[in-house]
Design an enzyme around this catalytic site. Sequence first.
Site, mmCIF file in Angstrom:
data_model
loop_
_atom_site.group_PDB
_atom_site.id
_atom_site.type_symbol
_atom_site.label_atom_id
_atom_site.label_comp_id
_atom_site.label_asym_id
_atom_site.label_seq_id
_atom_site.Cartn_x
_atom_site.Cartn_y
_atom_site.Cartn_z
ATOM 1 N N SER A 110 3.452 7.156 -3.674
ATOM 2 C CA SER A 110 3.864 8.542 -3.912
ATOM 3 C C SER A 110 3.095 9.459 -2.965
ATOM 4 C CB SER A 110 3.663 8.939 -5.371
ATOM 5 O OG SER A 110 2.339 8.767 -5.763
ATOM 6 N N GLY A 127 3.213 12.856 -3.112
ATOM 7 C CA GLY A 127 3.222 14.199 -3.676
ATOM 8 C C GLY A 127 4.567 14.867 -3.466
ATOM 9 N N GLY A 157 7.666 13.188 -1.669
ATOM 10 C CA GLY A 157 8.481 12.126 -2.239
ATOM 11 C C GLY A 157 7.808 10.773 -2.214
ATOM 12 N N GLY A 205 3.844 11.397 -11.528
ATOM 13 C CA GLY A 205 3.717 9.982 -11.160
ATOM 14 C C GLY A 205 4.242 9.067 -12.260
ATOM 15 N N ASP A 206 3.978 9.431 -13.511
ATOM 16 C CA ASP A 206 4.458 8.612 -14.624
ATOM 17 C C ASP A 206 5.986 8.672 -14.705
ATOM 18 O OD1 ASP A 206 1.774 8.158 -15.186
ATOM 19 O OD2 ASP A 206 1.672 9.818 -16.606
#
Lengths: 309, 309
Positions: free
Chosen positions: B217, B219, B222, B248-249
């Site tokens: 990831s 941020g 993408g 993120g989850d």
Amino acid sequence: MILTVTLNTALDITYRVRSLRPHASHRVSEVTERPGGKGVNVARVLAALGHEVTVTGFTGGATGRVVQERLASVPGVVDALVPITGATRRTIAVVGDRSGDTTQLNEPGPTVTPTEWSAFQEAYEHLLTSASAIALCGSLPPGVPVGAYAGLVRTARSAGVPVLLDTSGEPLRRGVAARPDIIKPNADELAELTGSHEPLRATQDARRRGARAVVTSLGAEGLLAASPEGRWRAAPPSSLHGNPTGAGDSAVAGLMSALVEHLPWPDRLTRAVALSAATVSAPVAGEFDRGVYEELLGRVTVTSEASAA
Amino acid sequence: MILTVTLNTALDITYRVRSLRPHASHRVSEVTERPGGKGVNVARVLAALGHEVTVTGFTGGATGRVVQERLASVPGVVDALVPITGATRRTIAVVGDRSGDTTQLNEPGPTVTPTEWSAFQEAYEHLLTSASAIALCGSLPPGVPVGAYAGLVRTARSAGVPVLLDTSGEPLRRGVAARPDIIKPNADELAELTGSHEPLRATQDARRRGARAVVTSLGAEGLLAASPEGRWRAAPPSSLHGNPTGAGDSAVAGLMSALVEHLPWPDRLTRAVALSAATVSAPVAGEFDRGVYEELLGRVTVTSEASAA
């Protein structure tokens, strides 16, 4: 038994962090928890002095269950908290390892419904039939009427049980008018009540407003008391270093303890100042050091203020 | 069902204050609580997407009871947490009304005993017989061996269940060597694993260390993905404003959701980016906005990186 009332009980949580920095993420290195709220603190000190104490007030939710579980393991303290639907509040003290300074976060407390407030008043009336003295301590949670303490003072007086009131702001103002036996403001609370920043004058003024006796805490300088029996200053032997958390509650416990033993005012003040100072110098916030307490009992100076008024 | 594992579950508490000032006392104006820990957050998003999800990990003490009470009211999530003697940790996010900035206080979590760790492994082996995919998420509490995730990855692979690993540091390093199907590091976690700060190169390197697929990831930019089927960049239509908590989850939930539906990689990444972006722009931290999610599904761009390596 001595009855202490804590309408806004709490679970007091202490977090140790390296240093608190706004907007950063912190790993808490140590978590400690204990039942709190001023009346609960007073009860713990009274029990440690060997008194039988009952605590009442409100308890609710998961935090209330923890408060009650912990209270059950304090010898000499009987739990007579009244259950409510809302959740007991938490307070969080974030202590920096480097500075030792404390940042405090206090939840507002549950909203008490009129039915729950009525249930409390009924429980209180029942409890005071077996009480030798009552301490009414701390702030009011949302939903409890601002005149709550005034009502509780009147009920105690009707039953002939001596009652000490330790609160602030409008609940104190209204409570004083109901003629409690003792109030124990600090200098700021007293100034807010009376409009005077001169402690001796303000202490006298608070008596005229209805308190039978006024014991004003002056921080490291000790206590200033005015009662029908006289006026005194009581001071610890030297200025103390440490954590003042709970020092006021320990002073209340000292006054209550000496009151139920029918000691004269100078002895009451000695006990209050020694306990308060032994709390400031204890390593754990809110605990008192018994050795320091016993040693200080012989070193507190009480001076009559009779000539000063 | 999809199984999510959260060894360090938490009760996530949010406090609103006017502005956090070190060494001051703060009245908290609003308290919100919800079950947390990365795998629990992933499960909540998966359930909202219509999947059957089971959460496992550890639960203990008064805070564990609150986590379980709250989980019971989330439709589609089955609680298979394993009880322990220690208390589930709390995390506190202190949000300033003025700045909107967040100060985070994280308790360390309970110490898990060897017997409790064995009991968990047994429960896990039983659960994965009915799992279509597994997500292993977050940090390890004290007492759980640093190679824990490596063991759980191997058990899943032996049972033929695809497994995603989302952790960091040494648990990630050891877990990767056990050959998980997917890892989802952020750029910092990936740099720590590989020693390279160039994401494309580091993503490739993490595959050589054992991960079948790596989804990094980046941020607001993408995701970057490398798998045996190809390499892609997936980006939201424009840079997003909002709270990145839980983004993120949500990306993990998107990957898992598309994995069990056997979608090809570009569609998996689209779902992950759209969910992640819809979480950033939602008013409540960690929740996702379904309207934004559905609208973004058609606007995420996925570009093949085949020529760049």
